[in-house]
Design a protein around this motif. Structure first.
Motif, PDB file in Angstrom:
ATOM      1  N   HIS A   1      15.691  20.539  12.950  1.00  0.00           N
ATOM      2  CA  HIS A   1      14.816  20.998  14.036  1.00  0.00           C
ATOM      3  C   HIS A   1      15.463  22.188  14.727  1.00  0.00           C
ATOM      4  N   LEU A   2      14.747  23.325  14.777  1.00  0.00           N
ATOM      5  CA  LEU A   2      15.310  24.554  15.320  1.00  0.00           C
ATOM      6  C   LEU A   2      14.856  24.781  16.757  1.00  0.00           C
ATOM      7  N   ALA A   3      15.763  25.325  17.561  1.00  0.00           N
ATOM      8  CA  ALA A   3      15.399  25.762  18.906  1.00  0.00           C
ATOM      9  C   ALA A   3      14.469  26.966  18.800  1.00  0.00           C
ATOM     10  N   PRO A   4      13.587  27.174  19.774  1.00  0.00           N
ATOM     11  CA  PRO A   4      12.677  28.334  19.727  1.00  0.00           C
ATOM     12  C   PRO A   4      13.444  29.652  19.724  1.00  0.00           C
TER      13      PRO A   4
ATOM     14  N   ARG B   1      27.849  29.547  20.490  1.00  0.00           N
ATOM     15  CA  ARG B   1      26.444  29.601  20.893  1.00  0.00           C
ATOM     16  C   ARG B   1      25.725  28.428  20.245  1.00  0.00           C
ATOM     17  N   VAL B   2      25.227  27.507  21.089  1.00  0.00           N
ATOM     18  CA  VAL B   2      24.548  26.298  20.628  1.00  0.00           C
ATOM     19  C   VAL B   2      23.209  26.202  21.354  1.00  0.00           C
ATOM     20  N   PRO B   3      22.138  26.767  20.808  1.00  0.00           N
ATOM     21  CA  PRO B   3      20.864  26.765  21.535  1.00  0.00           C
ATOM     22  C   PRO B   3      20.219  25.394  21.655  1.00  0.00           C
ATOM     23  N   THR B   4      20.744  24.397  20.942  1.00  0.00           N
ATOM     24  CA  THR B   4      20.212  23.040  21.056  1.00  0.00           C
ATOM     25  C   THR B   4      20.920  22.229  22.131  1.00  0.00           C
ATOM     26  N   LYS B   5      21.849  22.858  22.866  1.00  0.00           N
ATOM     27  CA  LYS B   5      22.585  22.171  23.928  1.00  0.00           C
ATOM     28  C   LYS B   5      22.410  22.906  25.255  1.00  0.00           C
TER      29      LYS B   5
ATOM     30  N   LEU C   1      27.224  21.516  12.584  1.00  0.00           N
ATOM     31  CA  LEU C   1      26.675  21.926  11.292  1.00  0.00           C
ATOM     32  C   LEU C   1      25.236  22.418  11.382  1.00  0.00           C
ATOM     33  N   HIS C   2      24.652  22.401  12.574  1.00  0.00           N
ATOM     34  CA  HIS C   2      23.269  22.851  12.745  1.00  0.00           C
ATOM     35  C   HIS C   2      23.167  24.338  12.395  1.00  0.00           C
ATOM     36  N   PRO C   3      22.095  24.764  11.732  1.00  0.00           N
ATOM     37  CA  PRO C   3      22.010  26.162  11.280  1.00  0.00           C
ATOM     38  C   PRO C   3      22.001  27.202  12.389  1.00  0.00           C
ATOM     39  N   GLN C   4      21.680  26.813  13.631  1.00  0.00           N
ATOM     40  CA  GLN C   4      21.667  27.789  14.726  1.00  0.00           C
ATOM     41  C   GLN C   4      22.954  27.791  15.544  1.00  0.00           C
TER      42      GLN C   4
END
Length: 252
Positions: free
Chosen positions: A73-76, A214-218, A188-191
């Motif tokens: 699941h990717l961040a916008p 840079r972790v856009p999911t956090k 390991l998330h792709p973003q």
């Protein structure tokens, strides 16, 4: 990024993804003592007992968020026209206290559950594959801003150092005395990237030169700046704000 804000973006409205992330934190900050008493079965007149229950619930919240995490699941992402200008500075110190680091002598230290523990200089990091993203930085204080970061996909870096990706955590130590950690699935998330550039230029000092996560999911405080050392471990390293009560997982 870390926590004391200097400037806020002009458009300070809560975005849907901010609301979604903050909803995950309600168990840590939104329950009354009466509700806690019902849930815990304890007499919560004692402050130490309250702290113990809150910490236990925060750890439970971490486990739930970890189970809800979707690695695909990717961040916008956003167009360049939506980048926030100026992008706000944010740390637990004033901007004038941001550390000045000599890029020519900089070494990124690597340790823990990795095969290759040699240090890395900036030229070696820039020689790795690079990716760029325009994503939203969401601060726990209630504001958000959109920026462009470029750097090494973190999973690529972990592969190069032979990291044990079955380990549970990756920790970060920073030149500004900050420290933090993330779970391996997020690493390991792709973003998730080791950012070297902000916009079209190397990271400015106030935004984390020479290297930031840079972790856009956090949430923002899970994006450490001025990274000096990275280590892989099975022991939760905590974090600067996490050890003061912030929810450790703090992500989507």
């Amino acid at each position: 990024m870390t926590e004391k804000k200097n400037k806020l973006p002009k458009n300070n409205e809560l975005q849907p993804e901010l609301v979604q992330l903050q909803r995950r934190l309600f168990l840590r900050s939104g329950l009354s003592l009466g509700a806690l008493s019902l849930l815990s079965g304890c007499n919560l007149q004692d402050g130490d007992q309250v702290d113990k229950v809150l910490w236990a619930m925060s750890r439970w919240n971490d486990r739930v968020q970890g189970m809800l995490f979707r690695p695909d699941h990717l961040a916008p992402t956003y167009p360049a026209s939506m980048i926030t200008k100026p992008f706000p500075f944010n740390a637990f110190y004033d901007v004038d206290s941001a550390p000045e680091i000599d890029g020519d002598t900089y070494k990124l230290e690597v340790s823990g559950l990795v095969r290759d523990q040699r240090s890395w200089n900036l030229a070696q990091l820039r020689a790795l594959p690079q990716e760029s993203q325009i994503t939203r930085h969401i601060c726990i204080e209630g504001w958000s801003a959109i920026g462009q970061w470029s750097g090494v996909p973190f999973r690529t870096f972990l592969a190069h150092i032979g990291a044990d990706t079955t380990a549970r955590y990756v920790g970060f130590k920073c030149a500004d005395r900050y420290y933090s950690s993330i779970d391996m699935a997020t690493a390991l998330h792709p973003q998730t990237i080791l950012a070297l550039d902000f916009g079209q230029s190397p990271l400015p000092t106030e935004y984390g030169y020479p290297l930031k996560l840079r972790v856009p999911t956090k949430l923002g405080f899970k994006n450490p700046k001025h990274i000096a050392a990275i280590f892989v471990t099975n022991e939760n390293p905590g974090g600067y704000w996490e050890d003061q009560g912030y929810n450790w997982y703090s992500g989507s």
